[in-house]
Design a protein around this motif. Structure first.
Motif, PDB file in Angstrom:
ATOM      1  N   LYS A 192       0.847  -1.210   0.000  1.00  0.00           N
ATOM      2  CA  LYS A 192       0.000   0.000   0.000  1.00  0.00           C
ATOM      3  C   LYS A 192       0.877   1.253   0.000  1.00  0.00           C
ATOM      4  O   LYS A 192       0.639   2.201  -0.744  1.00  0.00           O
ATOM      5  CB  LYS A 192      -0.924   0.021   1.227  1.00  0.00           C
ATOM      6  CG  LYS A 192      -2.115  -0.904   1.190  1.00  0.00           C
ATOM      7  CD  LYS A 192      -3.060  -0.644   0.035  1.00  0.00           C
ATOM      8  CE  LYS A 192      -3.846   0.654   0.175  1.00  0.00           C
ATOM      9  NZ  LYS A 192      -4.742   0.844  -1.005  1.00  0.00           N
ATOM     10  N   GLU A 197      -2.519  -1.302  -5.493  1.00  0.00           N
ATOM     11  CA  GLU A 197      -3.834  -1.805  -5.092  1.00  0.00           C
ATOM     12  C   GLU A 197      -3.581  -3.235  -4.617  1.00  0.00           C
ATOM     13  O   GLU A 197      -2.985  -4.034  -5.345  1.00  0.00           O
ATOM     14  CB  GLU A 197      -4.772  -1.783  -6.304  1.00  0.00           C
ATOM     15  CG  GLU A 197      -6.184  -2.210  -6.003  1.00  0.00           C
ATOM     16  CD  GLU A 197      -7.056  -2.163  -7.268  1.00  0.00           C
ATOM     17  OE1 GLU A 197      -6.620  -1.580  -8.292  1.00  0.00           O
ATOM     18  OE2 GLU A 197      -8.151  -2.743  -7.236  1.00  0.00           O
ATOM     19  N   GLN A 208      -8.461 -13.034   6.606  1.00  0.00           N
ATOM     20  CA  GLN A 208      -9.051 -12.105   5.630  1.00  0.00           C
ATOM     21  C   GLN A 208      -9.501 -10.831   6.333  1.00  0.00           C
ATOM     22  O   GLN A 208      -9.316  -9.723   5.812  1.00  0.00           O
ATOM     23  CB  GLN A 208     -10.232 -12.777   4.916  1.00  0.00           C
ATOM     24  CG  GLN A 208      -9.779 -13.830   3.910  1.00  0.00           C
ATOM     25  CD  GLN A 208     -10.860 -14.826   3.574  1.00  0.00           C
ATOM     26  OE1 GLN A 208     -12.041 -14.538   3.701  1.00  0.00           O
ATOM     27  NE2 GLN A 208     -10.457 -16.017   3.155  1.00  0.00           N
ATOM     28  N   THR A 209     -10.076 -11.001   7.515  1.00  0.00           N
ATOM     29  CA  THR A 209     -10.500  -9.832   8.296  1.00  0.00           C
ATOM     30  C   THR A 209      -9.285  -8.979   8.655  1.00  0.00           C
ATOM     31  O   THR A 209      -9.291  -7.751   8.482  1.00  0.00           O
ATOM     32  CB  THR A 209     -11.204 -10.300   9.597  1.00  0.00           C
ATOM     33  OG1 THR A 209     -12.230 -11.213   9.229  1.00  0.00           O
ATOM     34  CG2 THR A 209     -11.789  -9.139  10.356  1.00  0.00           C
ATOM     35  N   THR A 210      -8.224  -9.637   9.130  1.00  0.00           N
ATOM     36  CA  THR A 210      -7.000  -8.902   9.483  1.00  0.00           C
ATOM     37  C   THR A 210      -6.422  -8.190   8.267  1.00  0.00           C
ATOM     38  O   THR A 210      -5.972  -7.047   8.353  1.00  0.00           O
ATOM     39  CB  THR A 210      -5.945  -9.868  10.078  1.00  0.00           C
ATOM     40  OG1 THR A 210      -6.533 -10.564  11.166  1.00  0.00           O
ATOM     41  CG2 THR A 210      -4.718  -9.114  10.559  1.00  0.00           C
ATOM     42  N   ALA A 211      -6.443  -8.890   7.124  1.00  0.00           N
ATOM     43  CA  ALA A 211      -5.876  -8.308   5.894  1.00  0.00           C
ATOM     44  C   ALA A 211      -6.593  -7.002   5.547  1.00  0.00           C
ATOM     45  O   ALA A 211      -5.961  -6.016   5.156  1.00  0.00           O
ATOM     46  CB  ALA A 211      -5.987  -9.301   4.749  1.00  0.00           C
ATOM     47  N   LYS A 212      -7.911  -6.986   5.715  1.00  0.00           N
ATOM     48  CA  LYS A 212      -8.682  -5.758   5.457  1.00  0.00           C
ATOM     49  C   LYS A 212      -8.243  -4.659   6.420  1.00  0.00           C
ATOM     50  O   LYS A 212      -8.054  -3.501   6.022  1.00  0.00           O
ATOM     51  CB  LYS A 212     -10.185  -6.027   5.643  1.00  0.00           C
ATOM     52  CG  LYS A 212     -10.817  -6.821   4.506  1.00  0.00           C
ATOM     53  CD  LYS A 212     -11.273  -5.884   3.401  1.00  0.00           C
ATOM     54  CE  LYS A 212     -12.085  -6.654   2.374  1.00  0.00           C
ATOM     55  NZ  LYS A 212     -12.329  -5.855   1.160  1.00  0.00           N
ATOM     56  N   GLN A 213      -8.090  -5.046   7.712  1.00  0.00           N
ATOM     57  CA  GLN A 213      -7.676  -4.054   8.715  1.00  0.00           C
ATOM     58  C   GLN A 213      -6.294  -3.496   8.398  1.00  0.00           C
ATOM     59  O   GLN A 213      -5.998  -2.342   8.688  1.00  0.00           O
ATOM     60  CB  GLN A 213      -7.663  -4.693  10.117  1.00  0.00           C
ATOM     61  CG  GLN A 213      -9.055  -4.981  10.658  1.00  0.00           C
ATOM     62  CD  GLN A 213      -9.056  -5.987  11.807  1.00  0.00           C
ATOM     63  OE1 GLN A 213      -8.016  -6.562  12.140  1.00  0.00           O
ATOM     64  NE2 GLN A 213     -10.219  -6.197  12.403  1.00  0.00           N
ATOM     65  N   ALA A 216      -5.691  -4.062   3.012  1.00  0.00           N
ATOM     66  CA  ALA A 216      -5.918  -4.740   1.733  1.00  0.00           C
ATOM     67  C   ALA A 216      -7.183  -4.187   1.078  1.00  0.00           C
ATOM     68  O   ALA A 216      -8.198  -3.977   1.743  1.00  0.00           O
ATOM     69  CB  ALA A 216      -6.047  -6.242   1.942  1.00  0.00           C
ATOM     70  N   ASP A 217      -7.120  -3.934  -0.231  1.00  0.00           N
ATOM     71  CA  ASP A 217      -8.292  -3.450  -0.958  1.00  0.00           C
ATOM     72  C   ASP A 217      -9.274  -4.576  -1.233  1.00  0.00           C
ATOM     73  O   ASP A 217     -10.479  -4.365  -1.287  1.00  0.00           O
ATOM     74  CB  ASP A 217      -7.843  -2.805  -2.279  1.00  0.00           C
ATOM     75  CG  ASP A 217      -6.933  -1.613  -2.038  1.00  0.00           C
ATOM     76  OD1 ASP A 217      -7.448  -0.576  -1.581  1.00  0.00           O
ATOM     77  OD2 ASP A 217      -5.711  -1.733  -2.259  1.00  0.00           O
ATOM     78  N   HIS A 218      -8.729  -5.779  -1.442  1.00  0.00           N
ATOM     79  CA  HIS A 218      -9.563  -6.948  -1.730  1.00  0.00           C
ATOM     80  C   HIS A 218      -8.977  -8.157  -1.003  1.00  0.00           C
ATOM     81  O   HIS A 218      -7.780  -8.211  -0.759  1.00  0.00           O
ATOM     82  CB  HIS A 218      -9.581  -7.275  -3.228  1.00  0.00           C
ATOM     83  CG  HIS A 218      -9.685  -6.069  -4.113  1.00  0.00           C
ATOM     84  ND1 HIS A 218     -10.881  -5.454  -4.400  1.00  0.00           N
ATOM     85  CD2 HIS A 218      -8.725  -5.361  -4.765  1.00  0.00           C
ATOM     86  CE1 HIS A 218     -10.644  -4.412  -5.202  1.00  0.00           C
ATOM     87  NE2 HIS A 218      -9.358  -4.340  -5.432  1.00  0.00           N
ATOM     88  N   THR A 219      -9.844  -9.123  -0.709  1.00  0.00           N
ATOM     89  CA  THR A 219      -9.337 -10.397  -0.201  1.00  0.00           C
ATOM     90  C   THR A 219      -9.903 -11.515  -1.057  1.00  0.00           C
ATOM     91  O   THR A 219     -11.014 -11.401  -1.596  1.00  0.00           O
ATOM     92  CB  THR A 219      -9.728 -10.648   1.269  1.00  0.00           C
ATOM     93  OG1 THR A 219     -11.151 -10.574   1.382  1.00  0.00           O
ATOM     94  CG2 THR A 219      -9.094  -9.616   2.188  1.00  0.00           C
TER      95      THR A 219
END
Ligand SMILES: [Zn+2]
Ligand SMILES: [Zn+2]
Length: 343
Positions: A192, A197, A208-213, A216-219
């Motif tokens: 980032k 992106e 996946q939740t952590t990746a968003k936090q 991450a724009d997409h998982t």
């Protein structure tokens, strides 16, 4: 000093007193405030070094070493006791083409003489109260970054940053990270910060939740070969940085690359990768290996991390609890980097 010693492969690590490291005229003695635990350390415990012909035992492992300078050699003028530093840990011959270009981790002399010199791997490392390194390899840390947060940058973070750099990731491009763990979770904010992106690929829902936090724009929920087809369905990526040992997933990721895209391999696996040449040449895709990073890469990463507030997620352990940290890493429970705090 107190150190965690691996007497032989496939044995528990023993915490005991050992002689303090000596300090040469061009060295600095570092009081180790934090040392990360890397997956490579588990490979070493499992016997990886014997397979490559090395026998450095008894060995003090640990190659993500940060701390305070405790003492400087008589010839050292640019550092002083109390300075906060991270220890670069891969030592080349210093005079081959690769060393002169800064790529000490690929030193051809060490390779030819079968003398790979890595702290915590073939030389004493940072699972100890003190560690000595040549002063040129002690890199000052920005004040803004705590010791525990800085340690994982020396291998996990550096491997991710240099991987993107070696793939020539540019702002606006799409970067996918295959596998979200000790390395991959740092790859998200790093990519980032480099302007990409970011797509995080993992089959673990909580990750996946952590990746968003982490930004991450997409998982993508995917494991094995399907991860690549899901990535393609989502529009593909210019760079896929793989931290996984799963060769099906790595091979599948080639499908998810955009034209001229680069797949970067960073995880140590000896399993074969079936490559279909036309897959690569039809859209000029590339597969590259990327080994850790250089001292300059580390310095750049520290600036990037300070500027963009990039920090690892860590679990801290006393030196005495080193075997607990290893067991949790082995079970896949560490979120996301275990760090020992010897002092
Ligand atoms: Zn490592
Ligand atoms: Zn060299």
């Amino acid at each position: 000093m107190k150190a965690a010693v691996l007497e032989q492969a496939q044995n528990p690590i023993v915490v005991k007193n050992v002689p303090d490291p000596s300090v040469g005229v061009n060295d600095v003695l570092i009081k180790v405030r934090a040392c990360g635990v890397c997956h490579t350390d588990l490979h070493i415990v499992d016997g990886m070094l014997a397979a490559f012909g090395y026998d450095p035992f008894p060995l003090i492992m640990g190659h993500e070493i940060v701390g305070e300078v405790a003492q400087v050699g008589s010839e050292v003028t640019h550092l002083k006791p109390g300075d906060r530093v991270g220890a670069y840990w891969q030592f080349g011959c210093g005079h081959c083409h690769y060393c002169r270009s800064g790529k000490e981790q690929t030193c051809i002399t060490n390779s030819r003489t079968h003398n790979i010199r890595h702290a915590g791997v073939t030389l004493p490392g940072g699972y100890a109260e003190y560690f000595t390194v040549a002063a040129d390899y002690a890199i000052p840390l920005p004040d803004a970054i705590e010791f525990v947060d800085a340690a994982p940058f020396l291998c996990a973070g550096l491997t991710m940053y240099a991987g993107f750099k070696n793939a020539a990731l540019r702002p606006g491009q799409r970067a996918a990270i295959l596998g979200i763990g000790g390395l991959g979770h740092l790859a998200i904010p790093i990519a980032k910060a480099m302007g990409a992106e970011v797509i995080a690929i993992t089959s673990t829902e909580s990750k996946q939740t952590t990746a968003k936090q982490l930004g991450a724009d997409h998982t993508i929920n995917g494991a094995g070969a399907e991860a690549g087809s899901k990535l393609l369905a989502m529009g593909g990526a210019d760079v896929v940085l793989s931290t996984t040992l799963n060769t099906e997933a790595i091979n599948g990721a080639i499908h998810g690359l955009l034209p001229q895209g680069t797949l970067v391999l960073t995880a140590l696996t000896a399993d074969p990768l079936p490559i279909i040449p036309v897959q690569l040449l039809a859209y000029e895709k590339r597969i590259i290996g990327s080994l850790i990073g250089t001292r300059l890469d580390f310095q750049e990463l520290l600036h990037l991390a300070a500027q963009h507030n990039i920090r690892p997620m860590t679990e801290c352990y006393a030196l005495d609890d080193v075997n607990t940290a290893h067991a949790r890493l082995r079970e896949g429970k560490v979120r996301y980097r275990a760090v020992l705090t010897p002092n």
